[in-house]
Write a protein that holds these residues in place. Structure first.
Motif, PDB file in Angstrom:
ATOM      1  N   VAL A  99       0.854  -1.187   0.000  1.00 47.22           N
ATOM      2  CA  VAL A  99       0.000   0.000   0.000  1.00 47.22           C
ATOM      3  C   VAL A  99       0.890   1.238   0.000  1.00 47.22           C
ATOM      4  N   SER A 102       0.641   7.361   0.519  1.00 48.21           N
ATOM      5  CA  SER A 102      -0.486   8.302   0.448  1.00 48.21           C
ATOM      6  C   SER A 102      -1.819   7.621   0.708  1.00 48.21           C
ATOM      7  N   ALA A 103      -1.854   6.296   0.619  1.00 44.03           N
ATOM      8  CA  ALA A 103      -3.099   5.556   0.813  1.00 44.03           C
ATOM      9  C   ALA A 103      -3.096   4.707   2.073  1.00 44.03           C
ATOM     10  N   HIS A 105      -3.496   5.349   5.088  1.00 45.88           N
ATOM     11  CA  HIS A 105      -4.508   5.687   6.074  1.00 45.88           C
ATOM     12  C   HIS A 105      -5.928   5.377   5.592  1.00 45.88           C
ATOM     13  N   ASP A 106      -6.042   4.967   4.358  1.00 46.39           N
ATOM     14  CA  ASP A 106      -7.354   4.764   3.739  1.00 46.39           C
ATOM     15  C   ASP A 106      -7.796   3.320   3.909  1.00 46.39           C
ATOM     16  N   ASN A 108      -9.977   1.777   2.391  1.00 45.42           N
ATOM     17  CA  ASN A 108     -10.248   1.149   1.085  1.00 45.42           C
ATOM     18  C   ASN A 108      -9.001   0.511   0.479  1.00 45.42           C
ATOM     19  N   SER A 109      -7.836   0.804   1.053  1.00 44.45           N
ATOM     20  CA  SER A 109      -6.588   0.238   0.533  1.00 44.45           C
ATOM     21  C   SER A 109      -6.353  -1.191   1.013  1.00 44.45           C
ATOM     22  N   TYR A 110      -7.172  -1.639   1.951  1.00 49.76           N
ATOM     23  CA  TYR A 110      -6.961  -2.949   2.559  1.00 49.76           C
ATOM     24  C   TYR A 110      -8.080  -3.896   2.135  1.00 49.76           C
TER      25      TYR A 110
END
Length: 123
Positions: A99, A102-103, A105-106, A108-110
């Motif tokens: 990941v 920049s992503a 913390h999102d 949706n990245s997991y």
């Protein structure tokens, strides 16, 4: 990939808890999120495969420590100096891919998520 989290419970403010999450197979990025009642799920911490890239939410920096054991496919979250505002259901998350920063913390990245474990900090 299946994730199994454990270690939640009730603790007084200032106390410590250790959460653990076991994955059914290797994943590149592993992390923890939390969701307090009436609030959105938020990022807590993440760690990449090498263990050299670790990220924390500002709210837990200096109090929480994330670590992983790749031989066991586990990720732990050591939580110290707990505060009542840390009360939430904590979710283990993972993804097979790297990941990007920049992503990280999102949510949706997991791709993979555990069932959640409740942490309650009393004042």
């Amino acid at each position: 990939v299946q994730l199994q989290a454990s270690g939640g419970g009730l603790v007084q403010a200032g106390g410590s808890l250790r959460l653990s999450c076991t994955a059914s197979r290797r994943t590149f990025t592993m992390g923890w999120f939390r969701q307090a009642p009436g609030k959105e799920r938020e990022f807590v911490a993440a760690i990449r495969w090498s263990g050299g890239n670790i990220y924390y939410a500002d709210s837990v920096k200096g109090r929480f420590t994330i670590s992983r054991d790749n031989a066991k496919n586990t990720v732990d979250l050591q939580m110290n100096s707990l505060k009542p505002e840390d009360t939430a259901v904590y979710y283990c998350a993972a993804d097979s891919n790297r990941v990007i920063v920049s992503a990280i913390h999102d949510s949706n990245s997991y791709r993979y998520w555990g069932q959640g474990t409740l942490v309650t900090v009393s004042s």
